[in-house]
Design a protein around this motif. Structure first.
Motif, PDB file in Angstrom:
ATOM      1  N   GLN A   1      60.126  36.030  22.674  1.00 48.91           N
ATOM      2  CA  GLN A   1      59.391  34.845  22.256  1.00 48.91           C
ATOM      3  C   GLN A   1      59.100  35.021  20.782  1.00 48.91           C
ATOM      4  N   VAL A   2      59.526  34.077  19.978  1.00 48.90           N
ATOM      5  CA  VAL A   2      59.337  34.139  18.535  1.00 48.90           C
ATOM      6  C   VAL A   2      58.424  32.992  18.140  1.00 48.90           C
TER       7      VAL A   2
ATOM      8  N   GLU B   1      54.865  44.993  12.072  1.00 45.36           N
ATOM      9  CA  GLU B   1      53.932  45.910  12.699  1.00 45.36           C
ATOM     10  C   GLU B   1      54.252  46.173  14.162  1.00 45.36           C
ATOM     11  N   HIS B   2      55.420  45.760  14.632  1.00 47.59           N
ATOM     12  CA  HIS B   2      55.754  45.891  16.050  1.00 47.59           C
ATOM     13  C   HIS B   2      55.937  47.354  16.435  1.00 47.59           C
ATOM     14  N   PRO B   3      55.338  47.796  17.538  1.00 46.62           N
ATOM     15  CA  PRO B   3      55.420  49.203  17.933  1.00 46.62           C
ATOM     16  C   PRO B   3      56.816  49.669  18.367  1.00 46.62           C
ATOM     17  N   ALA B   4      57.703  48.730  18.708  1.00 47.25           N
ATOM     18  CA  ALA B   4      59.046  49.119  19.142  1.00 47.25           C
ATOM     19  C   ALA B   4      59.945  49.531  17.985  1.00 47.25           C
ATOM     20  N   GLY B   5      59.498  49.324  16.769  1.00 48.52           N
ATOM     21  CA  GLY B   5      60.296  49.704  15.617  1.00 48.52           C
ATOM     22  C   GLY B   5      60.404  48.567  14.626  1.00 48.52           C
TER      23      GLY B   5
ATOM     24  N   ALA C   1      44.780  36.646  14.248  1.00 50.78           N
ATOM     25  CA  ALA C   1      43.862  37.179  15.251  1.00 50.78           C
ATOM     26  C   ALA C   1      44.071  36.493  16.603  1.00 50.78           C
ATOM     27  N   PHE C   2      44.283  35.184  16.570  1.00 45.33           N
ATOM     28  CA  PHE C   2      44.482  34.441  17.819  1.00 45.33           C
ATOM     29  C   PHE C   2      45.747  34.909  18.536  1.00 45.33           C
ATOM     30  N   TYR C   3      46.872  34.954  17.824  1.00 45.23           N
ATOM     31  CA  TYR C   3      48.127  35.328  18.478  1.00 45.23           C
ATOM     32  C   TYR C   3      48.158  36.810  18.840  1.00 45.23           C
ATOM     33  N   SER C   4      47.490  37.653  18.082  1.00 44.45           N
ATOM     34  CA  SER C   4      47.374  39.062  18.471  1.00 44.45           C
ATOM     35  C   SER C   4      46.631  39.185  19.796  1.00 44.45           C
ATOM     36  N   SER C   5      45.602  38.349  20.004  1.00 41.82           N
ATOM     37  CA  SER C   5      44.853  38.396  21.258  1.00 41.82           C
ATOM     38  C   SER C   5      45.709  37.971  22.448  1.00 41.82           C
ATOM     39  N   LEU C   6      46.817  37.256  22.189  1.00 48.03           N
ATOM     40  CA  LEU C   6      47.733  36.839  23.248  1.00 48.03           C
ATOM     41  C   LEU C   6      48.879  37.827  23.452  1.00 48.03           C
ATOM     42  N   GLY C   7      48.863  38.939  22.715  1.00 48.17           N
ATOM     43  CA  GLY C   7      49.884  39.958  22.884  1.00 48.17           C
ATOM     44  C   GLY C   7      51.015  39.915  21.880  1.00 48.17           C
TER      45      GLY C   7
END
Length: 42
Positions: free
Chosen positions: A4-5, A28-32, A16-22
């Protein structure tokens, strides 16, 4: 791969809003490292 982009303007409250939705910002993505490209029609 299922993705989902979301593209939005650079408002701090949107992040902040979209971070709260995952969502995570591409840089900054943890997968790389990820790269995002966009082209707007003129």
């Amino acid at each position: 791969m299922r993705q989902q982009v979301l593209l939005t303007d650079d408002e701090p409250r949107h992040g902040a809003f979209y971070s709260s939705l995952g969502f995570a910002e591409a840089g900054e993505h943890p997968a790389g490292p990820l790269r995002a490209f966009v082209r707007f029609a003129s």
